[in-house]
Design a protein around this motif. Sequence first.
Motif, PDB file in Angstrom:
ATOM      1  N   LEU A  96     -56.759 -47.963 -61.641  1.00  0.00           N
ATOM      2  CA  LEU A  96     -56.553 -48.115 -63.083  1.00  0.00           C
ATOM      3  C   LEU A  96     -55.087 -48.045 -63.478  1.00  0.00           C
ATOM      4  O   LEU A  96     -54.740 -48.365 -64.620  1.00  0.00           O
ATOM      5  CB  LEU A  96     -57.329 -47.027 -63.839  1.00  0.00           C
ATOM      6  CG  LEU A  96     -58.846 -47.018 -63.665  1.00  0.00           C
ATOM      7  CD1 LEU A  96     -59.454 -45.850 -64.438  1.00  0.00           C
ATOM      8  CD2 LEU A  96     -59.455 -48.337 -64.126  1.00  0.00           C
ATOM      9  N   VAL A  97     -54.228 -47.618 -62.564  1.00  0.00           N
ATOM     10  CA  VAL A  97     -52.815 -47.462 -62.884  1.00  0.00           C
ATOM     11  C   VAL A  97     -52.151 -48.826 -62.969  1.00  0.00           C
ATOM     12  O   VAL A  97     -52.316 -49.680 -62.093  1.00  0.00           O
ATOM     13  CB  VAL A  97     -52.108 -46.583 -61.836  1.00  0.00           C
ATOM     14  CG1 VAL A  97     -50.597 -46.554 -62.068  1.00  0.00           C
ATOM     15  CG2 VAL A  97     -52.677 -45.162 -61.867  1.00  0.00           C
ATOM     16  N   ARG A  98     -51.393 -49.039 -64.030  1.00  0.00           N
ATOM     17  CA  ARG A  98     -50.639 -50.276 -64.233  1.00  0.00           C
ATOM     18  C   ARG A  98     -49.150 -49.929 -64.318  1.00  0.00           C
ATOM     19  O   ARG A  98     -48.751 -49.100 -65.138  1.00  0.00           O
ATOM     20  CB  ARG A  98     -51.075 -50.974 -65.523  1.00  0.00           C
ATOM     21  CG  ARG A  98     -52.568 -51.313 -65.564  1.00  0.00           C
ATOM     22  CD  ARG A  98     -52.902 -52.447 -64.601  1.00  0.00           C
ATOM     23  NE  ARG A  98     -54.304 -52.809 -64.658  1.00  0.00           N
ATOM     24  CZ  ARG A  98     -55.240 -52.325 -63.847  1.00  0.00           C
ATOM     25  NH1 ARG A  98     -54.909 -51.440 -62.904  1.00  0.00           N
ATOM     26  NH2 ARG A  98     -56.495 -52.707 -63.960  1.00  0.00           N
ATOM     27  N   ILE A  99     -48.359 -50.558 -63.498  1.00  0.00           N
ATOM     28  CA  ILE A  99     -46.921 -50.285 -63.451  1.00  0.00           C
ATOM     29  C   ILE A  99     -46.184 -51.566 -63.825  1.00  0.00           C
ATOM     30  O   ILE A  99     -46.333 -52.586 -63.168  1.00  0.00           O
ATOM     31  CB  ILE A  99     -46.500 -49.786 -62.063  1.00  0.00           C
ATOM     32  CG1 ILE A  99     -47.254 -48.487 -61.733  1.00  0.00           C
ATOM     33  CG2 ILE A  99     -44.986 -49.560 -62.006  1.00  0.00           C
ATOM     34  CD1 ILE A  99     -47.016 -47.962 -60.335  1.00  0.00           C
ATOM     35  N   LYS A 100     -45.394 -51.487 -64.887  1.00  0.00           N
ATOM     36  CA  LYS A 100     -44.687 -52.661 -65.393  1.00  0.00           C
ATOM     37  C   LYS A 100     -43.189 -52.459 -65.266  1.00  0.00           C
ATOM     38  O   LYS A 100     -42.649 -51.408 -65.630  1.00  0.00           O
ATOM     39  CB  LYS A 100     -45.050 -52.912 -66.855  1.00  0.00           C
ATOM     40  CG  LYS A 100     -44.316 -54.116 -67.434  1.00  0.00           C
ATOM     41  CD  LYS A 100     -44.772 -54.446 -68.834  1.00  0.00           C
ATOM     42  CE  LYS A 100     -43.995 -55.654 -69.357  1.00  0.00           C
ATOM     43  NZ  LYS A 100     -44.418 -56.047 -70.715  1.00  0.00           N
ATOM     44  N   GLY A 101     -42.511 -53.493 -64.762  1.00  0.00           N
ATOM     45  CA  GLY A 101     -41.057 -53.422 -64.634  1.00  0.00           C
ATOM     46  C   GLY A 101     -40.645 -52.506 -63.498  1.00  0.00           C
ATOM     47  O   GLY A 101     -41.467 -52.031 -62.721  1.00  0.00           O
ATOM     48  N   ASP A 102     -39.362 -52.240 -63.429  1.00  0.00           N
ATOM     49  CA  ASP A 102     -38.829 -51.385 -62.365  1.00  0.00           C
ATOM     50  C   ASP A 102     -38.897 -49.933 -62.821  1.00  0.00           C
ATOM     51  O   ASP A 102     -37.883 -49.259 -62.999  1.00  0.00           O
ATOM     52  CB  ASP A 102     -37.394 -51.797 -62.047  1.00  0.00           C
ATOM     53  CG  ASP A 102     -36.960 -51.340 -60.660  1.00  0.00           C
ATOM     54  OD1 ASP A 102     -37.753 -50.634 -59.997  1.00  0.00           O
ATOM     55  OD2 ASP A 102     -35.835 -51.669 -60.250  1.00  0.00           O
ATOM     56  N   SER A 103     -40.130 -49.467 -63.011  1.00  0.00           N
ATOM     57  CA  SER A 103     -40.363 -48.178 -63.653  1.00  0.00           C
ATOM     58  C   SER A 103     -39.816 -47.002 -62.863  1.00  0.00           C
ATOM     59  O   SER A 103     -39.255 -46.062 -63.438  1.00  0.00           O
ATOM     60  CB  SER A 103     -41.861 -47.985 -63.888  1.00  0.00           C
ATOM     61  OG  SER A 103     -42.360 -48.959 -64.763  1.00  0.00           O
ATOM     62  N   ILE A 104     -39.989 -47.033 -61.560  1.00  0.00           N
ATOM     63  CA  ILE A 104     -39.555 -45.894 -60.756  1.00  0.00           C
ATOM     64  C   ILE A 104     -38.044 -45.783 -60.760  1.00  0.00           C
ATOM     65  O   ILE A 104     -37.481 -44.696 -60.974  1.00  0.00           O
ATOM     66  CB  ILE A 104     -40.127 -45.997 -59.335  1.00  0.00           C
ATOM     67  CG1 ILE A 104     -41.660 -45.875 -59.389  1.00  0.00           C
ATOM     68  CG2 ILE A 104     -39.521 -44.924 -58.432  1.00  0.00           C
ATOM     69  CD1 ILE A 104     -42.353 -46.113 -58.086  1.00  0.00           C
ATOM     70  N   SER A 105     -37.355 -46.878 -60.572  1.00  0.00           N
ATOM     71  CA  SER A 105     -35.892 -46.861 -60.621  1.00  0.00           C
ATOM     72  C   SER A 105     -35.404 -46.416 -61.993  1.00  0.00           C
ATOM     73  O   SER A 105     -34.417 -45.663 -62.105  1.00  0.00           O
ATOM     74  CB  SER A 105     -35.320 -48.233 -60.283  1.00  0.00           C
ATOM     75  OG  SER A 105     -35.561 -48.562 -58.931  1.00  0.00           O
ATOM     76  N   ALA A 106     -36.094 -46.862 -63.049  1.00  0.00           N
ATOM     77  CA  ALA A 106     -35.717 -46.462 -64.399  1.00  0.00           C
ATOM     78  C   ALA A 106     -35.869 -44.961 -64.589  1.00  0.00           C
ATOM     79  O   ALA A 106     -35.010 -44.293 -65.185  1.00  0.00           O
ATOM     80  CB  ALA A 106     -36.562 -47.211 -65.422  1.00  0.00           C
ATOM     81  N   GLY A 107     -36.957 -44.413 -64.063  1.00  0.00           N
ATOM     82  CA  GLY A 107     -37.165 -42.973 -64.163  1.00  0.00           C
ATOM     83  C   GLY A 107     -36.153 -42.184 -63.370  1.00  0.00           C
ATOM     84  O   GLY A 107     -35.624 -41.165 -63.842  1.00  0.00           O
ATOM     85  N   LEU A 108     -35.851 -42.646 -62.166  1.00  0.00           N
ATOM     86  CA  LEU A 108     -34.863 -41.959 -61.327  1.00  0.00           C
ATOM     87  C   LEU A 108     -33.485 -41.986 -61.970  1.00  0.00           C
ATOM     88  O   LEU A 108     -32.753 -40.985 -61.952  1.00  0.00           O
ATOM     89  CB  LEU A 108     -34.823 -42.602 -59.944  1.00  0.00           C
ATOM     90  CG  LEU A 108     -36.077 -42.425 -59.082  1.00  0.00           C
ATOM     91  CD1 LEU A 108     -35.965 -43.275 -57.814  1.00  0.00           C
ATOM     92  CD2 LEU A 108     -36.286 -40.959 -58.714  1.00  0.00           C
TER      93      LEU A 108
END
Length: 209
Positions: A52-64
């Motif tokens: 069910l998880v949806r990941i849009k864009g470069d989310s992990i890099s943005a969070g880091l």
Amino acid sequence: MYIDPGADTPEGYTISKTSRALARQVVGDRTPEDRIRQRCAISVGDFVMADLVRIKGDSISAGLSALAKGAPIITDIHMVQMGIRKKEHSSEVLCALDFGGEISAERGITRSSAGLIALRDRLEGAIVVIGNAPSSLLSLCSMVREEGVRPALVIGMAVGFVNAAESKEVLRTLDIPSISTQGTRGGTPPAVAAMNEIITMYVERTRGE
């Protein structure tokens, strides 16, 4: 090398490591995004959550990147705020419920929505984690779309039968990095899990692991 910054005893570490090994087998372990899905599934004890998880864009890099800058982490409710790990990063973890009381009373809107409105100037470049209130996610989406507010990352996992699915669909139409869940499911556990996994990745990076 596997680490879990939240496990501070041998027993806790063993439980965490065993759970993660099983999640790797079931969910997969090819990308950083798979790690988010693993952690979300573990948080609710159901591998369906991973799908069910949806990941849009470069989310992990943005969070880091946001963590590296010490950007604030803003939550919708105190339960989410309490669950987010506070150690090994410099980001302040704020809760929208602690702000905007007058706005809520004047406009007759939810306290979480009012709190985000009150925190508008701190949303720019922040990480916003919503694990409960669809109303707050809709308010945030309106500020992004109509006022040009640009959080670095939105983890939107509003839960329930009233506007939860719809609010996350709106989030996914926006041109900002986001991690969300499909449909009515979500809640504090997967929202916190997604944020804490990004913090774990940040810890790994700062330790050089």
